[in-house]
Motif scaffolding. Structure first.
Motif, short mmCIF file in Angstrom:
data_model
loop_
_atom_site.label_atom_id
_atom_site.label_comp_id
_atom_site.label_asym_id
_atom_site.label_seq_id
_atom_site.Cartn_x
_atom_site.Cartn_y
_atom_site.Cartn_z
N GLY A 156 34.53 49.25 29.81
CA GLY A 156 33.97 48.32 30.47
C GLY A 156 34.79 47.74 31.79
O GLY A 156 35.56 46.52 31.45
N LEU A 157 34.77 48.31 32.66
CA LEU A 157 35.70 48.07 33.95
C LEU A 157 34.75 46.90 34.93
O LEU A 157 34.58 47.34 36.28
CB LEU A 157 36.38 49.03 34.75
CG LEU A 157 37.49 48.89 35.51
CD1 LEU A 157 38.73 48.40 34.53
CD2 LEU A 157 37.70 49.85 36.53
N GLY A 158 34.15 45.89 34.33
CA GLY A 158 33.51 44.82 35.17
C GLY A 158 34.41 43.96 35.65
O GLY A 158 35.62 43.97 35.75
N ARG A 159 33.95 42.65 35.95
CA ARG A 159 34.57 41.52 36.48
C ARG A 159 35.88 41.29 35.33
O ARG A 159 37.05 41.30 35.71
CB ARG A 159 33.73 40.39 36.45
CG ARG A 159 32.65 40.29 37.62
CD ARG A 159 31.93 38.89 37.45
NE ARG A 159 31.12 38.97 38.36
CZ ARG A 159 29.87 39.31 38.30
NH1 ARG A 159 29.41 39.71 37.03
NH2 ARG A 159 28.73 39.17 39.24
N ILE A 160 35.58 40.96 34.00
CA ILE A 160 36.71 40.83 33.22
C ILE A 160 37.55 42.17 33.05
O ILE A 160 38.72 41.91 32.90
CB ILE A 160 35.85 40.44 31.78
CG1 ILE A 160 35.08 39.13 31.73
CG2 ILE A 160 36.83 40.57 30.81
CD1 ILE A 160 34.49 38.69 30.75
N GLY A 161 36.98 43.30 32.56
CA GLY A 161 38.05 44.49 32.50
C GLY A 161 38.73 44.53 33.62
O GLY A 161 40.04 45.00 33.47
N ALA A 162 38.30 44.38 34.92
CA ALA A 162 39.03 44.60 35.98
C ALA A 162 40.29 43.60 36.24
O ALA A 162 41.33 43.91 36.58
CB ALA A 162 38.20 44.77 37.59
N ALA A 163 39.80 42.49 35.65
CA ALA A 163 40.92 41.29 35.61
C ALA A 163 42.22 41.33 34.54
O ALA A 163 43.10 41.32 34.74
CB ALA A 163 40.18 40.12 35.36
N ILE A 164 41.52 42.17 33.41
CA ILE A 164 42.59 42.54 32.29
C ILE A 164 43.56 43.51 33.04
O ILE A 164 44.57 43.50 32.78
CB ILE A 164 41.61 43.16 31.14
CG1 ILE A 164 40.97 41.81 30.43
CG2 ILE A 164 42.69 43.88 30.22
CD1 ILE A 164 40.01 42.48 29.40
N ALA A 165 42.95 44.68 33.67
CA ALA A 165 43.91 45.79 34.24
C ALA A 165 44.71 45.23 35.25
O ALA A 165 45.85 45.58 35.28
CB ALA A 165 42.81 46.86 34.99
N LEU A 166 44.33 44.23 36.07
CA LEU A 166 45.13 43.72 37.07
C LEU A 166 46.32 43.08 36.38
O LEU A 166 47.49 43.19 36.68
CB LEU A 166 44.40 42.51 37.92
CG LEU A 166 45.23 42.05 39.05
CD1 LEU A 166 45.64 43.10 40.21
CD2 LEU A 166 44.53 40.97 39.65
N ARG A 167 46.04 42.22 35.31
CA ARG A 167 47.26 41.51 34.53
C ARG A 167 48.24 42.65 33.88
O ARG A 167 49.31 42.53 33.89
CB ARG A 167 46.76 40.78 33.38
CG ARG A 167 46.04 39.26 34.00
CD ARG A 167 45.27 39.01 33.17
NE ARG A 167 44.70 37.39 33.59
CZ ARG A 167 43.90 37.23 34.76
NH1 ARG A 167 43.50 38.19 35.40
NH2 ARG A 167 43.47 36.05 35.08
N LEU A 168 47.55 43.64 33.31
CA LEU A 168 48.31 44.76 32.62
C LEU A 168 49.17 45.66 33.53
O LEU A 168 50.13 46.02 33.03
CB LEU A 168 47.54 45.44 31.41
CG LEU A 168 46.82 44.71 30.38
CD1 LEU A 168 46.10 45.69 29.76
CD2 LEU A 168 48.05 44.06 29.55
N LYS A 169 48.82 45.78 34.81
CA LYS A 169 49.56 46.50 35.99
C LYS A 169 50.88 46.05 36.01
O LYS A 169 51.85 46.34 36.06
CB LYS A 169 48.80 46.66 37.07
CG LYS A 169 47.43 47.65 37.06
CD LYS A 169 48.17 48.97 36.91
CE LYS A 169 48.77 49.58 38.08
NZ LYS A 169 49.25 50.89 38.10
N ALA A 170 50.97 44.26 35.64
CA ALA A 170 52.19 43.75 36.24
C ALA A 170 52.94 43.95 34.98
O ALA A 170 54.23 43.85 35.02
CB ALA A 170 51.76 42.28 36.17
N PHE A 171 52.54 44.60 34.01
CA PHE A 171 53.35 44.83 32.81
C PHE A 171 53.96 46.25 32.81
O PHE A 171 54.56 46.77 31.90
CB PHE A 171 52.70 44.69 31.21
CG PHE A 171 52.58 43.15 31.04
CD1 PHE A 171 53.27 42.58 29.92
CD2 PHE A 171 51.44 42.31 31.61
CE1 PHE A 171 53.36 41.48 29.47
CE2 PHE A 171 51.43 40.93 31.03
CZ PHE A 171 52.10 40.65 30.06
N GLY A 172 53.48 46.95 33.84
CA GLY A 172 53.87 48.36 33.94
C GLY A 172 53.23 49.31 33.31
O GLY A 172 53.50 50.25 32.96
N CYS A 173 51.77 48.79 32.51
CA CYS A 173 50.96 49.50 31.85
C CYS A 173 50.12 50.59 32.75
O CYS A 173 49.81 50.39 33.88
CB CYS A 173 49.96 48.92 31.32
SG CYS A 173 50.76 47.90 29.86
#
Length: 324
Positions: A156-173
């Protein structure tokens, strides 16, 4: 605003105390009784007066209640999820449905990341270890799983999914995702099915909307693909995951762990999970901050005010096409 002209508003199910007070004081809203006999009597006497219902994703409005409210024109939902409201019946009746998107995105995404960190690093379990006096007796807590640079799949890469992805990118995921349809221009890798996604990641985060279309989407096959070294994080709806299969996988150690904010039959939680330090259990608090709940309340009332003034909704949800 006056009260007499707005006595056609009905509260269905529990809401935040401040919102319930506003509905009663400013809109003279009635509350639908929960006791069956009282409920039936109320609907028989007053049902035809109601034009707007204010409810939440935990209660909703089913087709039977819509039938008992013949002049209902709007279901105004406190929360982003509206799977407990029969949107097909609403569409067939021409009833508008609204929710409160965007205002809770950040807090839910924060919760997903926090839950992922807690689950993989076992901070809650470590806290219990200290409080039980085990550190001086049993020594250092066992080693846990690194969070940074993990492979994370998001359903589910909607609003919330995209916001989660953005945060996890900062963790190098490394991020991949599954949707019903591929997201154009997404920087993340698309997986054609939940099984394919689960097989390629260390952590599977569930951020899909609830409802019949996603019920049981995270099946036993998906959990098997995630495997004994994989983790599941669910901040969406309990219905999206086959809960019996999840409990079995966790108890039998066919899954490394899970962080769960939602469950299939809230507030009931499977007792088999209580003894597992590999599982973090939250009481559906993903959007539960003072700031976010205040914003959700304000948007709920904006929808109600706009409907009462113009017959329109500020944040309507897409409804299925009514059958001919």
């Amino acid at each position: 605003m006056g009260t007499e002209e707005n006595r056609s508003v009905l509260q269905v199910g529990p809401l935040m105390p401040s919102l319930s007070r506003r509905l009663a004081d400013d809109y003279a809203a009635r509350r639908l009784p929960t006791e069956p006999t009282e409920r039936a009597a109320f609907l028989a006497e007053r049902g035809a007066e109601i034009i707007a219902v204010v409810t939440s994703g935990r209660t909703g409005v089913d087709a039977a209640l819509m039938d008992a409210l013949p002049n209902l024109a709007a279901v105004i939902n406190f929360g982003v999820g509206y799977d407990t409201t029969d949107v097909a019946a609403a569409a067939a009746r021409g009833i508008g449905v609204s929710n409160t998107p965007d205002v809770l995105t950040d807090c839910v995404a924060d919760t997903a990341v926090g839950l992922m960190i807690d689950t993989l690093r076992q901070f809650s379990a470590s806290d219990r270890y200290v409080r039980a006096g085990r550190w001086p007796v049993d020594g250092m807590y066992p080693l846990t799983r690194q969070v940074s640079k993990t492979n994370v799949g998001i359903i589910g890469l909607g609003r919330i999914g995209a916001a989660i992805a953005l945060r996890l990118k900062a963790f190098g995921c490394t991020i991949s995702y599954h949707n019903r349809h591929e997201v154009p221009d997404s920087p993340y890798t698309y997986a054609a099915s939940p099984v394919e996604l689960a097989a390629s990641v260390d952590v599977l985060v569930v951020a899909a909307a609830g409802g019949d279309g996603t019920r049981g989407l995270v099946s036993s096959e998906v959990l098997d693909a995630l495997g004994p070294h994989g983790y599941l994080i669910n901040i969406a709806r309990g219905s999206v995951v086959d809960q019996d299969a999840l409990v079995s996988a966790l108890v039998e150690r066919r899954l490394a762990g899970a962080g769960l904010d939602v469950f299939a039959d809230e507030p009931q939680v499977p007792e088999e999970l209580f003894a597992l330090d590999t599982v973090v259990l939250l009481p559906h608090v993903a959007s539960g901050t003072v700031q976010t709940r205040a914003a959700m309340e304000a948007l709920t009332l904006r929808n109600l005010d706009e409907f009462l003034a113009t017959g329109e909704l500020v944040t309507p949800v897409p409804l299925p096409a009514a059958a001919n």
